[in-house]
Write an enzyme that holds these catalytic residues in place. Structure first.
Site, PDB file in Angstrom:
ATOM      1  N   LYS A 167      28.878  40.032  38.396  1.00 21.77           N
ATOM      2  CA  LYS A 167      30.334  40.073  38.322  1.00 21.77           C
ATOM      3  C   LYS A 167      30.911  40.852  39.505  1.00 21.77           C
ATOM      4  CE  LYS A 167      31.517  38.221  34.260  1.00 21.77           C
ATOM      5  NZ  LYS A 167      30.302  37.417  34.126  1.00 21.77           N
ATOM      6  N   SER A 208      30.870  31.316  35.428  1.00 20.52           N
ATOM      7  CA  SER A 208      32.028  32.190  35.631  1.00 20.52           C
ATOM      8  C   SER A 208      32.151  32.712  37.055  1.00 20.52           C
ATOM      9  CB  SER A 208      31.997  33.365  34.659  1.00 20.52           C
ATOM     10  OG  SER A 208      31.112  34.357  35.104  1.00 20.52           O
TER      11      SER A 208
END
Length: 214
Positions: free
Chosen positions: A169, A131
């Protein structure tokens, strides 16, 4: 450096905790706390180490028994006449998901970086998932992290969710909580607030990948 058992007892007393109170906070038995402080148990479980580190504010590397940031020169043999830089030991604290948050796993590897590097790092994480690929962070990459409790909006952070899950993230503060954003359009942003998350902590700022270290 003091023995780990002495550090645990000293920090417990500094926080005004009995063995029973500390055991309840860490999630172990009172007898386990006693054996840690006596040195009878030298190697604790990863989950217990993480909890104890938080409760007593002890760096994880201290609980691992590391006495300094630098490694003795004799431990790193080099050919005669070759310049020997001062190296810092950087612990591999486990695995971090770059997709959905993944429960942290044991990691005992040690990596070395030069102490005069422009990147100040404190630990590293192995990334699992895809991701963050648009940020150049791929599955299996080792990301080095600078320990700090806050990061700026848009920076890539290493965060811990619910005391045991770690992920990499982009971090954003929102009006009612925080948002973690992937660098891959197939993953939706993750929203966290008091309603759906009891414990959220920024572990540090992701500053460099292993391949970028010269």
């Amino acid at each position: 450096m003091k023995p780990v058992k002495a550090i645990i007892k000293e920090k417990r007393l500094e926080h005004g905790l009995t063995m029973k109170e500390l055991a309840q906070k860490v999630g172990v038995s009172e007898g386990t706390i006693s054996r840690w402080e006596s040195g009878e148990i030298a190697n604790m479980r990863r989950s217990a180490m993480v909890s104890l580190s938080k409760v007593l504010d002890i760096p994880p590397e201290t609980l691992m028994g590391w006495d300094s940031d630098t490694q003795k020169q004799d431990d790193i043999p080099l050919p005669e006449g070759v310049f020997r830089p001062t190296l810092k030991r950087v612990p591999m604290l486990g695995y971090a998901a770059a997709g959905e948050p993944l429960e942290n796993l044991d990691g005992q590897d040690t990596y070395y970086v030069e102490t005069d590097s422009k990147y100040r790092v404190d630990f590293c994480i192995t990334v699992c998932g895809d991701s963050m690929i648009n940020a150049g962070i791929n599955d299996g990459d080792i990301v080095f992290v600078r320990r700090q409790p806050e990061v700026e909006n848009g920076q890539v952070a290493c965060v811990e969710i619910e005391r045991s899950r770690v992920c990499i993230k982009r971090f954003y503060k929102t009006d009612n909580g925080v948002m973690l954003v992937s660098e891959n359009p197939k993953y939706a942003p993750l929203q966290f607030n008091e309603a759906n998350c009891d414990d959220f902590r920024i572990l540090g700022l992701a500053v460099i990948k292993q391949s970028e270290i010269q």
